[in-house]
Design an enzyme around this catalytic site. Sequence first.
Site, PDB file in Angstrom:
ATOM      1  N   ARG A   1       2.402  -5.100  -7.968  1.00 53.61           N
ATOM      2  CA  ARG A   1       1.388  -4.529  -7.068  1.00 53.61           C
ATOM      3  C   ARG A   1       0.988  -5.537  -5.995  1.00 53.61           C
ATOM      4  O   ARG A   1       0.791  -5.173  -4.833  1.00 53.61           O
ATOM      5  CB  ARG A   1       0.159  -4.095  -7.879  1.00 53.61           C
ATOM      6  CG  ARG A   1       0.393  -2.774  -8.592  1.00 53.61           C
ATOM      7  CD  ARG A   1      -0.522  -2.595  -9.769  1.00 53.61           C
ATOM      8  NE  ARG A   1      -1.920  -2.515  -9.392  1.00 53.61           N
ATOM      9  CZ  ARG A   1      -2.922  -2.765 -10.240  1.00 53.61           C
ATOM     10  NH1 ARG A   1      -2.665  -3.134 -11.479  1.00 53.61           N
ATOM     11  NH2 ARG A   1      -4.158  -2.641  -9.841  1.00 53.61           N
TER      12      ARG A   1
ATOM     13  N   LYS B   1     -12.943  -3.917  -4.074  1.00 55.78           N
ATOM     14  CA  LYS B   1     -13.209  -2.820  -3.124  1.00 55.78           C
ATOM     15  C   LYS B   1     -14.042  -1.711  -3.777  1.00 55.78           C
ATOM     16  O   LYS B   1     -14.980  -1.205  -3.182  1.00 55.78           O
ATOM     17  CB  LYS B   1     -11.895  -2.231  -2.587  1.00 55.78           C
ATOM     18  CG  LYS B   1     -10.996  -3.260  -1.908  1.00 55.78           C
ATOM     19  CD  LYS B   1      -9.762  -2.635  -1.294  1.00 55.78           C
ATOM     20  CE  LYS B   1      -8.790  -2.060  -2.289  1.00 55.78           C
ATOM     21  NZ  LYS B   1      -7.985  -3.053  -3.039  1.00 55.78           N
TER      22      LYS B   1
ATOM     23  N   ARG C   1      -2.649   1.998   3.315  1.00 57.70           N
ATOM     24  CA  ARG C   1      -1.936   0.922   2.634  1.00 57.70           C
ATOM     25  C   ARG C   1      -0.603   0.603   3.295  1.00 57.70           C
ATOM     26  O   ARG C   1       0.111  -0.288   2.834  1.00 57.70           O
ATOM     27  CB  ARG C   1      -1.659   1.375   1.203  1.00 57.70           C
ATOM     28  CG  ARG C   1      -2.332   0.536   0.121  1.00 57.70           C
ATOM     29  CD  ARG C   1      -1.977   1.186  -1.191  1.00 57.70           C
ATOM     30  NE  ARG C   1      -2.290   0.442  -2.356  1.00 57.70           N
ATOM     31  CZ  ARG C   1      -3.420   0.592  -3.063  1.00 57.70           C
ATOM     32  NH1 ARG C   1      -4.374   1.376  -2.658  1.00 57.70           N
ATOM     33  NH2 ARG C   1      -3.567  -0.071  -4.186  1.00 57.70           N
TER      34      ARG C   1
ATOM     35  N   ARG D   1      -9.740  -6.552 -16.335  1.00 63.51           N
ATOM     36  CA  ARG D   1     -10.075  -5.134 -16.165  1.00 63.51           C
ATOM     37  C   ARG D   1      -9.211  -4.279 -17.087  1.00 63.51           C
ATOM     38  O   ARG D   1      -9.649  -3.266 -17.606  1.00 63.51           O
ATOM     39  CB  ARG D   1      -9.861  -4.735 -14.687  1.00 63.51           C
ATOM     40  CG  ARG D   1     -10.329  -3.335 -14.341  1.00 63.51           C
ATOM     41  CD  ARG D   1     -10.343  -3.110 -12.846  1.00 63.51           C
ATOM     42  NE  ARG D   1      -9.030  -2.744 -12.336  1.00 63.51           N
ATOM     43  CZ  ARG D   1      -8.763  -2.554 -11.039  1.00 63.51           C
ATOM     44  NH1 ARG D   1      -9.702  -2.735 -10.129  1.00 63.51           N
ATOM     45  NH2 ARG D   1      -7.558  -2.213 -10.653  1.00 63.51           N
TER      46      ARG D   1
ATOM     47  N   ARG E   1      -6.245   1.531 -17.719  1.00 66.98           N
ATOM     48  CA  ARG E   1      -5.195   1.735 -16.712  1.00 66.98           C
ATOM     49  C   ARG E   1      -3.940   0.976 -17.106  1.00 66.98           C
ATOM     50  O   ARG E   1      -3.957  -0.247 -17.238  1.00 66.98           O
ATOM     51  CB  ARG E   1      -5.690   1.250 -15.342  1.00 66.98           C
ATOM     52  CG  ARG E   1      -6.556   2.267 -14.632  1.00 66.98           C
ATOM     53  CD  ARG E   1      -7.078   1.752 -13.320  1.00 66.98           C
ATOM     54  NE  ARG E   1      -6.025   1.272 -12.418  1.00 66.98           N
ATOM     55  CZ  ARG E   1      -6.254   0.936 -11.156  1.00 66.98           C
ATOM     56  NH1 ARG E   1      -7.466   1.027 -10.657  1.00 66.98           N
ATOM     57  NH2 ARG E   1      -5.262   0.507 -10.403  1.00 66.98           N
TER      58      ARG E   1
HETATM   59  P1  ADP Z   1      -5.744  -1.223  -6.923  1.00 66.24           P
HETATM   60  O1  ADP Z   1      -6.865  -1.441  -7.873  1.00 66.24           O
HETATM   61  O2  ADP Z   1      -4.473  -1.844  -7.358  1.00 66.24           O
HETATM   62  O3  ADP Z   1      -6.086  -1.519  -5.510  1.00 66.24           O
HETATM   63  P2  ADP Z   1      -5.711   1.670  -6.637  1.00 66.24           P
HETATM   64  O4  ADP Z   1      -6.558   2.184  -7.718  1.00 66.24           O
HETATM   65  O5  ADP Z   1      -6.229   1.720  -5.246  1.00 66.24           O
HETATM   66  O6  ADP Z   1      -5.277   0.215  -7.039  1.00 66.24           O
HETATM   67  O7  ADP Z   1      -4.277   2.367  -6.659  1.00 66.24           O
HETATM   68  C1  ADP Z   1      -3.465   2.380  -7.817  1.00 66.24           C
HETATM   69  C2  ADP Z   1      -2.052   2.824  -7.465  1.00 66.24           C
HETATM   70  O8  ADP Z   1      -2.093   4.093  -6.789  1.00 66.24           O
HETATM   71  C3  ADP Z   1      -1.286   1.924  -6.500  1.00 66.24           C
HETATM   72  O9  ADP Z   1      -0.640   0.855  -7.158  1.00 66.24           O
HETATM   73  C4  ADP Z   1      -0.285   2.936  -5.879  1.00 66.24           C
HETATM   74  O10 ADP Z   1       0.762   3.226  -6.763  1.00 66.24           O
HETATM   75  C5  ADP Z   1      -1.104   4.190  -5.753  1.00 66.24           C
HETATM   76  N1  ADP Z   1      -1.781   4.286  -4.438  1.00 66.24           N
HETATM   77  C6  ADP Z   1      -3.128   4.266  -4.234  1.00 66.24           C
HETATM   78  N2  ADP Z   1      -3.406   4.391  -2.927  1.00 66.24           N
HETATM   79  C7  ADP Z   1      -2.215   4.478  -2.275  1.00 66.24           C
HETATM   80  C8  ADP Z   1      -1.826   4.617  -0.920  1.00 66.24           C
HETATM   81  N3  ADP Z   1      -2.735   4.671   0.071  1.00 66.24           N
HETATM   82  N4  ADP Z   1      -0.501   4.679  -0.619  1.00 66.24           N
HETATM   83  C9  ADP Z   1       0.417   4.630  -1.581  1.00 66.24           C
HETATM   84  N5  ADP Z   1       0.127   4.500  -2.884  1.00 66.24           N
HETATM   85  C10 ADP Z   1      -1.168   4.427  -3.244  1.00 66.24           C
END
Ligand code: ADP
Length: 190
Positions: free
Chosen positions: A146, A14, A89, A128, A134
């Site tokens: 996740r 994404k 989400r 990654r 991270r």
């Molecule tokens: P990924 O690469 O896993 O898609 P993101 O960078 O989008 O991850 O998000 C990392 C973390 O931030 C998630 O695992 C969650 O803990 C939190 N997070 C991000 N966006 C949301 C959301 N819309 N609602 C709840 N938690 C979120």
Amino acid sequence: MLNLVLFGPPGAGKGTQSQNLIEKFGLIHLSTGDLLRGEISQGTKLGIEAKKLMDEGSLVPDEVVIGMISNKLDANKDARGFIFDGFPRTVAQAEALDNLLESKGSAISGMIALEVTDSELEQRLLKRGETSGRADDANPEVIRKRIKEYNDKTAPVAGFYKKQDKFKSINGIGSIDEIFASINSVIEAY
Ligand code: ADP
């Protein structure tokens, strides 16, 4: 306005595709993951609370991310449109987003889902993790958590947009350019 929800599990690509879309369409990129990591690096109260949940692979509470998105929409009133990345989400977040946009006389144009298999995701995230710094990418257990959170709470968000006839899925495996071309053909139809 062009308001896109880019959808897919962690590691689906994404963020990469968002960068391409920003350049081509001049949209504002709203990634809740990036916004939360910004709060953490600034050491805010919100960041400190979110960090614990993020490091274990859990979602942060709906009201926290909805509040952040609402602030960003208000701060970018003249935008040509937005890419929502990692948001909504949960179905509650999707409902809140519809209400926020409606109150501004706007709406979601469509959701584009990137389809990637679980085994490919796990490999991409671990890779990654070698460079992203991270914590949530470095640990296989957290990665699986996740993906489970995604399957339990986030996957149903697709149904929310299907009901509104706004859902399209594309193959998320292939070259970055191939995937971008598929996304573009969906956008052309809007
Ligand atoms: P990924 O690469 O896993 O898609 P993101 O960078 O989008 O991850 O998000 C990392 C973390 O931030 C998630 O695992 C969650 O803990 C939190 N997070 C991000 N966006 C949301 C959301 N819309 N609602 C709840 N938690 C979120």
